[in-house]
Design a protein around this motif. Structure first.
Motif, PDB file in Angstrom:
ATOM      1  N   ASP A 155       2.147 -22.361 -10.718  1.00  0.00           N
ATOM      2  CA  ASP A 155       2.911 -22.311  -9.463  1.00  0.00           C
ATOM      3  C   ASP A 155       4.420 -22.279  -9.683  1.00  0.00           C
ATOM      4  OD1 ASP A 155       0.624 -22.197  -8.023  1.00  0.00           O
ATOM      5  OD2 ASP A 155       0.711 -24.247  -7.259  1.00  0.00           O
ATOM      6  N   ARG A 156       4.927 -23.108 -10.573  1.00  0.00           N
ATOM      7  CA  ARG A 156       6.374 -23.158 -10.794  1.00  0.00           C
ATOM      8  C   ARG A 156       6.884 -21.831 -11.362  1.00  0.00           C
ATOM      9  NH1 ARG A 156       9.432 -28.180 -11.768  1.00  0.00           N
ATOM     10  NH2 ARG A 156       7.365 -28.921 -11.313  1.00  0.00           N
ATOM     11  N   ALA A 157       6.171 -21.298 -12.343  1.00  0.00           N
ATOM     12  CA  ALA A 157       6.585 -20.020 -12.938  1.00  0.00           C
ATOM     13  C   ALA A 157       6.482 -18.888 -11.923  1.00  0.00           C
ATOM     14  CB  ALA A 157       5.732 -19.709 -14.160  1.00  0.00           C
ATOM     15  N   ALA A 158       5.425 -18.901 -11.096  1.00  0.00           N
ATOM     16  CA  ALA A 158       5.273 -17.859 -10.079  1.00  0.00           C
ATOM     17  C   ALA A 158       6.356 -17.964  -9.019  1.00  0.00           C
ATOM     18  CB  ALA A 158       3.891 -17.957  -9.437  1.00  0.00           C
ATOM     19  N   LEU A 159       6.731 -19.187  -8.644  1.00  0.00           N
ATOM     20  CA  LEU A 159       7.792 -19.364  -7.651  1.00  0.00           C
ATOM     21  C   LEU A 159       9.124 -18.879  -8.205  1.00  0.00           C
ATOM     22  CD1 LEU A 159       8.499 -20.411  -4.861  1.00  0.00           C
ATOM     23  CD2 LEU A 159       8.929 -22.644  -5.891  1.00  0.00           C
ATOM     24  N   GLU A 160       9.411 -19.190  -9.465  1.00  0.00           N
ATOM     25  CA  GLU A 160      10.646 -18.690 -10.080  1.00  0.00           C
ATOM     26  C   GLU A 160      10.650 -17.165 -10.122  1.00  0.00           C
ATOM     27  OE1 GLU A 160      10.987 -20.600 -13.863  1.00  0.00           O
ATOM     28  OE2 GLU A 160      11.238 -22.588 -12.964  1.00  0.00           O
ATOM     29  N   LEU A 161       9.503 -16.577 -10.444  1.00  0.00           N
ATOM     30  CA  LEU A 161       9.399 -15.113 -10.443  1.00  0.00           C
ATOM     31  C   LEU A 161       9.659 -14.552  -9.055  1.00  0.00           C
ATOM     32  CD1 LEU A 161       6.475 -14.122 -12.764  1.00  0.00           C
ATOM     33  CD2 LEU A 161       8.512 -12.781 -12.381  1.00  0.00           C
ATOM     34  N   ARG A 162       9.094 -15.212  -8.040  1.00  0.00           N
ATOM     35  CA  ARG A 162       9.287 -14.749  -6.663  1.00  0.00           C
ATOM     36  C   ARG A 162      10.761 -14.795  -6.283  1.00  0.00           C
ATOM     37  NH1 ARG A 162       6.099 -18.018  -2.491  1.00  0.00           N
ATOM     38  NH2 ARG A 162       4.378 -17.020  -3.544  1.00  0.00           N
ATOM     39  N   TRP A 163      11.437 -15.887  -6.624  1.00  0.00           N
ATOM     40  CA  TRP A 163      12.864 -15.999  -6.300  1.00  0.00           C
ATOM     41  C   TRP A 163      13.660 -14.933  -7.035  1.00  0.00           C
ATOM     42  CZ3 TRP A 163      14.655 -18.118  -2.212  1.00  0.00           C
ATOM     43  CH2 TRP A 163      14.037 -19.223  -1.645  1.00  0.00           C
ATOM     44  N   ASP A 164      13.376 -14.743  -8.318  1.00  0.00           N
ATOM     45  CA  ASP A 164      14.081 -13.710  -9.082  1.00  0.00           C
ATOM     46  C   ASP A 164      13.855 -12.330  -8.484  1.00  0.00           C
ATOM     47  OD1 ASP A 164      14.928 -15.708 -10.759  1.00  0.00           O
ATOM     48  OD2 ASP A 164      13.471 -15.263 -12.345  1.00  0.00           O
ATOM     49  N   THR A 165      12.619 -12.050  -8.085  1.00  0.00           N
ATOM     50  CA  THR A 165      12.298 -10.754  -7.485  1.00  0.00           C
ATOM     51  C   THR A 165      13.042 -10.564  -6.175  1.00  0.00           C
ATOM     52  OG1 THR A 165      10.114 -10.865  -8.492  1.00  0.00           O
ATOM     53  CG2 THR A 165      10.417  -9.265  -6.726  1.00  0.00           C
ATOM     54  N   GLN A 166      13.086 -11.610  -5.351  1.00  0.00           N
ATOM     55  CA  GLN A 166      13.810 -11.504  -4.080  1.00  0.00           C
ATOM     56  C   GLN A 166      15.296 -11.275  -4.318  1.00  0.00           C
ATOM     57  OE1 GLN A 166      12.805 -15.001  -1.846  1.00  0.00           O
ATOM     58  NE2 GLN A 166      10.878 -14.138  -1.143  1.00  0.00           N
ATOM     59  N   GLU A 167      15.871 -11.963  -5.311  1.00  0.00           N
ATOM     60  CA  GLU A 167      17.288 -11.756  -5.615  1.00  0.00           C
ATOM     61  C   GLU A 167      17.537 -10.329  -6.084  1.00  0.00           C
ATOM     62  OE1 GLU A 167      19.938 -13.726  -5.093  1.00  0.00           O
ATOM     63  OE2 GLU A 167      18.523 -15.026  -4.045  1.00  0.00           O
ATOM     64  N   LEU A 168      16.637  -9.808  -6.937  1.00  0.00           N
ATOM     65  CA  LEU A 168      16.812  -8.432  -7.433  1.00  0.00           C
ATOM     66  C   LEU A 168      16.677  -7.421  -6.291  1.00  0.00           C
ATOM     67  CD1 LEU A 168      14.861  -8.624 -10.800  1.00  0.00           C
ATOM     68  CD2 LEU A 168      17.322  -8.307 -10.508  1.00  0.00           C
ATOM     69  N   THR A 169      15.676  -7.601  -5.418  1.00  0.00           N
ATOM     70  CA  THR A 169      15.519  -6.645  -4.321  1.00  0.00           C
ATOM     71  C   THR A 169      16.657  -6.777  -3.310  1.00  0.00           C
ATOM     72  OG1 THR A 169      14.055  -8.160  -3.140  1.00  0.00           O
ATOM     73  CG2 THR A 169      13.026  -6.462  -4.504  1.00  0.00           C
ATOM     74  N   ARG A 170      17.173  -7.985  -3.132  1.00  0.00           N
ATOM     75  CA  ARG A 170      18.299  -8.172  -2.221  1.00  0.00           C
ATOM     76  C   ARG A 170      19.524  -7.445  -2.774  1.00  0.00           C
ATOM     77  NH1 ARG A 170      18.019 -13.639  -1.543  1.00  0.00           N
ATOM     78  NH2 ARG A 170      16.500 -13.324   0.086  1.00  0.00           N
ATOM     79  N   GLY A 171      19.701  -7.470  -4.082  1.00  0.00           N
ATOM     80  CA  GLY A 171      20.813  -6.756  -4.692  1.00  0.00           C
ATOM     81  C   GLY A 171      20.664  -5.260  -4.580  1.00  0.00           C
ATOM     82  N   VAL A 172      19.420  -4.751  -4.644  1.00  0.00           N
ATOM     83  CA  VAL A 172      19.160  -3.311  -4.531  1.00  0.00           C
ATOM     84  C   VAL A 172      19.412  -2.831  -3.124  1.00  0.00           C
ATOM     85  CG1 VAL A 172      17.304  -1.614  -4.522  1.00  0.00           C
ATOM     86  CG2 VAL A 172      17.580  -3.121  -6.455  1.00  0.00           C
ATOM     87  N   SER A 173      18.984  -3.621  -2.124  1.00  0.00           N
ATOM     88  CA  SER A 173      19.123  -3.163  -0.739  1.00  0.00           C
ATOM     89  C   SER A 173      20.469  -3.509  -0.149  1.00  0.00           C
ATOM     90  CB  SER A 173      17.994  -3.769   0.125  1.00  0.00           C
ATOM     91  OG  SER A 173      18.107  -5.176   0.147  1.00  0.00           O
ATOM     92  N   GLY A 174      21.372  -4.040  -0.922  1.00  0.00           N
ATOM     93  CA  GLY A 174      22.718  -4.297  -0.440  1.00  0.00           C
ATOM     94  C   GLY A 174      22.851  -5.585   0.341  1.00  0.00           C
ATOM     95  N   GLY A 175      21.967  -6.541   0.111  1.00  0.00           N
ATOM     96  CA  GLY A 175      22.071  -7.843   0.768  1.00  0.00           C
ATOM     97  C   GLY A 175      21.445  -7.901   2.127  1.00  0.00           C
ATOM     98  N   ALA A 176      20.845  -6.846   2.605  1.00  0.00           N
ATOM     99  CA  ALA A 176      20.217  -6.859   3.935  1.00  0.00           C
ATOM    100  C   ALA A 176      18.731  -7.028   3.792  1.00  0.00           C
ATOM    101  CB  ALA A 176      20.519  -5.557   4.667  1.00  0.00           C
ATOM    102  N   SER A 177      18.266  -8.251   3.940  1.00  0.00           N
ATOM    103  CA  SER A 177      16.819  -8.461   3.924  1.00  0.00           C
ATOM    104  C   SER A 177      16.451  -9.596   4.801  1.00  0.00           C
ATOM    105  CB  SER A 177      16.304  -8.705   2.513  1.00  0.00           C
ATOM    106  OG  SER A 177      16.851  -9.873   1.960  1.00  0.00           O
TER     107      SER A 177
END
Length: 186
Positions: free
Chosen positions: A164-186
């Protein structure tokens, strides 16, 4: 039971001219209520299934909602997810998942099949009394329930402690990466 709010009871055969909202705002004329459009990507999709008939009797083509993206943001987001899937952290989470689930599934399936096969091929063994009216079949059947609960507990514990902890960290990292790709609009 719904209240009538002062309306007469009946089958509802009369034509109503206004749509009464439940939030206390002014009523909206029925003509305007039918023209409301929500910013929902699934708004154009059929609600009741494929191929509803149109007014002229012809079969209507299903409408698939289009993705609302600007330029190459969709491709960049897909690249982010592919990058995360190839990462060592994601592979470690998947490895830990498989390391528990595959042996547990094999063991539980073997236990279940063993119970069924023994019950059908050796009824005299299953009918052997254990204590009073309780026989081997009853104990093994209750063991099936007990093993199901134990396996569920073990899976939840393993997930909580190992993934769970590793998956949650992955989820946060993924959200940060996608937020950076879409220009902060999510």
């Amino acid at each position: 039971m719904q209240r009538s709010k002062g309306r007469p009871r009946g089958g509802g055969a009369g034509q109503e001219s206004r749509v009464e909202p439940l939030d206390g705002h002014d009523p909206v004329p029925a003509e305007e209520a039918g023209q409301l459009r929500y910013d929902d990507p699934w708004y154009d999709a059929l609600a009741s299934g494929w191929g509803e008939s149109s007014d002229d009797g012809a079969q209507a083509q299903p409408v698939v909602p289009s993705a609302r993206t600007e330029g190459g943001a969709e491709a960049a987001t897909a690249d982010v997810y592919l990058e995360v899937q190839r990462s060592a952290a994601f592979q470690e989470v998947r490895r830990r998942y498989r390391k528990f689930v595959v042996p547990a599934s094999v063991a539980f399936f073997a236990w279940y099949v063993g119970y069924v096969v023994t019950a059908t091929t050796a009824p005299e063994l299953m009918a052997r009394p254990v204590a009073g009216a309780v026989n081997v079949a009853m104990v093994a059947g209750l063991g099936q329930f007990l093993s199901t609960f134990l396996l569920t507990w073990a899976y939840a514990r393993h997930a909580r402690l190992r993934r769970d902890r590793a998956a949650l960290e992955l989820r946060w990292d993924t959200q940060e990466l996608t937020r950076g790709v879409s220009g902060g609009a999510s």
